[in-house]
Structures are given as C-alpha cells and as structure tokens.
Write an enzyme that holds these catalytic residues in place. Structure first.
Site, PDB file in Angstrom:
ATOM      1  N   GLU A 272       0.896  -1.178   0.000  1.00 33.80           N
ATOM      2  CA  GLU A 272       0.000   0.000   0.000  1.00 33.80           C
ATOM      3  C   GLU A 272       0.919   1.209   0.000  1.00 33.80           C
ATOM      4  O   GLU A 272       1.622   1.454   0.979  1.00 33.80           O
ATOM      5  CB  GLU A 272      -0.877   0.016   1.256  1.00 33.80           C
ATOM      6  CG  GLU A 272      -1.605  -1.278   1.553  1.00 33.80           C
ATOM      7  CD  GLU A 272      -2.790  -1.539   0.643  1.00 33.80           C
ATOM      8  OE1 GLU A 272      -3.122  -0.659  -0.170  1.00 33.80           O
ATOM      9  OE2 GLU A 272      -3.367  -2.628   0.746  1.00 33.80           O
TER      10      GLU A 272
ATOM     11  N   CYS B 115      -1.799   9.395   3.641  1.00 32.38           N
ATOM     12  CA  CYS B 115      -1.602   8.988   2.252  1.00 32.38           C
ATOM     13  C   CYS B 115      -2.770   9.453   1.395  1.00 32.38           C
ATOM     14  O   CYS B 115      -2.629   9.674   0.209  1.00 32.38           O
ATOM     15  CB  CYS B 115      -1.456   7.481   2.173  1.00 32.38           C
ATOM     16  SG  CYS B 115      -2.767   6.646   3.046  1.00 32.38           S
TER      17      CYS B 115
END
Ligand SMILES: NC(=O)c1ccc[n+]([C@@H]2O[C@H](COP(=O)([O-])OP(=O)(O)OC[C@H]3O[C@@H](n4cnc5c(N)ncnc54)[C@H](O)[C@@H]3O)[C@@H](O)[C@H]2O)c1
Length: 524
Positions: free
Chosen positions: A288, A322
C-alpha cells in the site's frame, strides 16, 4: 464461541464535551509520567531491551522530549523471530477461525480499555492531533473486529458446484510466516490492521514497525498477546529499514504486508522476487503505497461544501495522510473564487502542538520531513504563485506552514511528486473532462475527490478515474473499516483494500479437494 454481533465501527470520542477533553488531558499527563517507554525486541517469549544500539522516538513538537527508546533488532533477532514464527505456524494455523477471532477480539477489548492512553501516546509520539489520534485507535479496534469476523467466514471456504458421485471443496489455508512492515502516520491502525489480517487468516507475524513510532507498536503487540495470540505467532522487531529488508530476504517469509512510500515498496517487490536458497514459496507482496491525490471541482460545485472539505483534506495531520488532497483541479469559471476562499481558510488555520485541543495543523514527523516540505514550498514559490501561507507557526518542533500554490508550471515536481506535507496546489481546468485527463495521466491512483451537482458528472468521473477511493462532495480522507475499503491502484499499491471483504485473501492460498464418492458413498 457464541455468534458474534455484526461488525460496527468503534464510535469516536465526543471531543466537544468538556468531560471527555479533561479525560484526555489527564490521560496525557499519565502517559507523560511513563516516558520514555522502553521498547524491547520481542521474539516469542524472549524480551531483549536496548543494550547498546537504540532508536529514540521523540515528540515532533518538542524534539527534546524522548517518547520511546527502542532496542534495535539484529540479524540474529531476525533469525530468531523467523524461527519462532515458523515453529509456531502449525499450532496457530490449525486453530479454527473462531479461536483466532477470540484472540483478536480480546486484543480489541484490551485496546478499548486503554483507549485514552493509546490516543495520548499517539499525540506524543507522532504529533497526531486528538481527533486524528482517537480515530486511529478506533480504526485499529475496527480492524481487529472486522478481520476476526472475516477470518471465521474465510475458514468456511466457498460453495462450489457439486455433481452426483463427486464431492468438491474449496478452502483457504494460511500461507505461513508474514512480515509486516509498517509506516508511522497511522502508528497503531495500519500496523495493527496488517498484523490482524495476517493473523486472522492463520499466519504467524513478525512485525517491523516504523522507526518513528516504536512505542505505539509495542502497545499493539501487548494487546495481541493479552488477547490470546501466542508469543510465537507475533514477534516485534524494532529497527530501521535494514531490519525490514532483512526480513524480506528470508526464504521462510511467504507474505510481506507493507505500507509505506513508493520507492521502498518497489524495492521490496524487487527483493521479494529473488529466490533464496531453501525458499518454497513465491513471496507475495501486499504493498500500500503513496499517492498524489486530486480533487476535481466542477463549475456548479457548492463551494460552502467544497472549501472546508478541501482545506481539511489537505492540511489535517499536516498533509501526512496517504489520502490527503495534494492537487485541486478547479473549473476555470469558478477558479478565482475558489482560490480566494481556500487561501482565506488556510491563512487562519491554527498551527500548533498536537496536544492542544484547538490545533488544526500539527508539526510534521521529523526534521528530514520539515526539510523536504520546505524544499517543495520554495519550488512552489519559484514555479508558481503562493496564494496563502499560514504564518503563525511555533518555532520549536518540526512545523511547516500550510501553503497553497496556484498556477504552477506543468511538470513541476510540486504537481507530480508526493510531498507528504502541508502543501496544496490549485490548477485551473477547462472542464471536468480536462480534470479527468490530468488524473488519468498520473502514475499514482490512491484517492480522489469530486465536487459537482450533476449526477451525470458524478457517473462520468466514476468511470474515468483510476483511483482506488473516489469521494464525491466530501473530504477525501477518513476511510472507515467496512464502509470505505481502502487502497490504491497503479503505482499506489497492489492491495485488495484494507478494511474490505477481500483483504484476507492476501494471506491465504486456496486449496480445492475433489473426492470420488461413486463407489464408497459419501462419508459424513
Ligand atoms: N496506501 C496506503 O494505505 C498508505 C497508508 C499510509 C502511508 N502510506 C505511505 O507511506 C509513506 C509514509 O510512510 P513512511 O515514511 O513510514 O514510509 P517508508 O517507506 O519510509 O517506511 C515504511 C516502513 O518501511 C521500512 N523500510 C524502509 N526501507 C526499507 C527497505 N529497504 N526494506 C524494507 N523495509 C524498509 C521503514 O523502516 C518503515 O517501517 C507515504 O508515502 C504514504 O503515502 C500509504
């Protein structure tokens, strides 16, 4: 085990209530009394505190304040942790989904009982402001509860076609030892989520947390062990990137669950592809990674809705999510108006210590992050127009003024690279199609946003955008487990989405069994 109630998200704290606020302040004083935390290497039942080399994690708002001192895992510790995880694999993987779920739910209960303490620790160690830190602890509890249930479900296998004279079965079994390598920006939730996913599916885990947040990682391992996860099934190896790299190289590691930056993720994928002597698996990497998240604003957007959502998506936790908004692509018809309003809202943001309840923008995590953000802010000034900067920034700590830049030259690194700090770029677009072309041209595809009133525009953008999580007429951060399965596409990740129904599939291998029952009949 009696049937579990359906999954529900852990309710966040009501921070507007004075009683809750004072409980948090008390929790912070109590945590402060315990600092610095000693974070040991925890391999099975062995615990080794720092005897020489140590990693210090400090408060980003007060870099002289030592929050945790962590032992640094050696190559020998890595070997020992892998040996423990390999030896403990059979016992843990042979437990039923229900038994494993009981341990994870026990860990969730341990965290729930210590919620305020864990929240306060995040405020100190990672300068997460209270609402964000609280949400992070809730998310960790959610991952434990959600994956516990998903593990039970997966353990039942999937129905497949049956025909007379044949019995078919499809089961999912654990892959083996999982290395979990985590970032600091969701210091409890992400490390806990990856670990819980692997454990729920029957794998054993060696956790290498971010060097910036070892204290938070210690609490995760304590929670899991208190809940009933055997020591052999969860080891803790604090250290820098080299400890993660050593884990990735080990032939016994079958799965690597990584969340972090793109360069490190790509390096892990490359290293994991190399076969080591004695290796029996093709290593699977769940990665990720970072993003460059764009919000498209159409000409008919409701700016009362769009402006606060953009500002908070860009600057909450100093742009260190993020999912944070990095670029706004606004229709030229309303661009001046939007720029003026976003600039105005940015100038008055409260930049301060994470522990102050009124703080909107805390410091960034460390000095190197402050340097990086300053470099991009200077580039924004030379390659575009800085339309807003919050000037009231404390001097101590790794603070960066929230900055908004407009009219940057195409190709500017400010537009193309992940800054991971409080810098937002605003660009004018001819129309939504033009905005979609820009988004489609990016190698990142993590989150994205759209503000528009016309349902046809919403449908168009949904079809055109490659991002993993698209948010319409709302902020683009704050994914909730079970409601917004989270993760990026393209160079933003390889995952099937954390907190979603497919996540556990990363950690299992499918096995099909077919039995001929024609002659002997079906034995039940
Ligand atoms: N997509 C997501 O869900 C998601 C979530 C959170 C953060 N992120 C991304 O994470 C980044 C911020 O986190 P960070 O600064 O901790 O990332 P990072 O890549 O610097 O570090 C992440 C982890 O990898 C370890 N590591 C470093 N080098 C390594 C190597 N060569 N081999 C193995 N492990 C190594 C680090 O010690 C740390 O534990 C940002 O890019 C952000 O976008 C993505």
């Amino acid at each position: 085990m009696s049937a579990l109630p359906p999954f529900a998200n852990e309710p966040i704290l009501e921070l507007r209530r004075p009683a809750v606020r004072s409980q948090l302040i008390d929790a912070l004083s109590a945590v402060d009394q315990t600092l610095p935390l000693e974070v040991p290497v925890m391999v099975g039942s062995d615990v080794r505190t720092a005897d020489g080399a140590a990693i210090d994690s400090t408060d980003p708002g007060d870099p002289d304040l030592l929050v945790a001192r962590a032992a640094v895992a050696s190559e020998r510790d890595v070997d020992a942790a892998i040996a423990q995880a390999s030896a403990g694999f059979r016992e843990w993987s042979e437990r039923s989904g229900e038994e494993r779920a009981t341990a994870l739910i026990g860990a969730a209960a341990w965290m729930r009982e210590r919620r305020l303490e864990l929240t306060a620790l995040e405020v100190r160690e990672c300068a997460k402001p209270w609402p964000e830190a609280d949400a992070d602890v809730c998310e960790a509890i959610d991952f434990l509860e959600y994956y516990a249930r998903a593990g039970i479900e997966l353990d039942r296998g999937r129905p497949i076609l049956q025909v007379p004279g044949e019995r078919n079965e499809l089961r999912y079994v654990a892959r083996g030892v999982t290395a979990v390598i985590s970032p600091w920006n969701f210091p409890i939730a992400i490390a806990c989520g990856m670990t819980a996913g692997a454990l729920a599916a029957g794998n054993t885990v060696v956790l290498k947390p971010a060097e910036q947040s070892p204290g938070c990682a210690l609490r995760i391992v304590q929670a899991l062990r208190a809940g009933g996860v055997p020591p052999a099934a969860i080891s803790l190896l604090p250290g820098e990137g080299d400890v993660g790299a050593a884990l990735v190289r080990r032939p016994e590691v079958s799965t690597i669950a990584f969340t972090g930056s793109q360069p490190v993720g790509l390096e892990i994928i490359r290293a994991a592809a190399e076969m080591a002597p004695g290796q029996k698996h093709i290593k699977r990497v769940v990665a990720e990674l970072g993003g460059k998240n764009c919000v498209i604003v159409d000409a008919d957007a409701d700016l009362d809705e769009a402006v606060p959502a953009i500002v908070s998506s860009a600057f909450i936790y100093a742009g260190q999510k993020c999912s944070a908004a990095a670029r706004v692509l606004v229709h030229e018809a309303i661009a001046d108006q939007l720029i003026e309003r976003v600039a105005g809202a940015t100038r008055v943001l409260v930049v301060g210590q994470a522990s102050d309840l009124g703080t909107e923008v805390p410091p960034v995590i460390e000095r190197s992050a402050q340097d990086r953000v300053s470099r991009y802010a200077a580039l924004a000034e030379s390659q575009g127009t800085v339309v807003a900067r919050a000037e009231l920034v404390p001097e101590r700590g790794w603070f960066c003024p929230p900055t908004v830049a407009a009219d940057l030259e195409p190709g500017s690194p400010v537009l193309d690279e992940e800054i991971f700090g409080p810098v937002l770029a605003i660009e004018r677009i001819r129309d939504v199609e033009h905005g979609c072309e820009i988004v489609d041209g990016l190698p990142f595809a993590l989150t994205g946003g759209l503000f528009a009133r016309d349902p046809a525009t919403v449908r168009y953008v949904r079809e055109r955008t490659p991002v993993g999580n698209l948010y319409v007429n709302r902020g683009i951060t704050g994914a909730m487990v079970g409601r917004q399965p989270f993760g990026g596409n393209r160079l933003s990740g390889t995952g099937t989405k954390a907190g979603g129904p497919d996540y556990l599939l990363h950690f299992v291998e499918p096995r099909a069994l077919t039995e001929n029952t024609m002659r002997h009949g079906l034995v039940v």
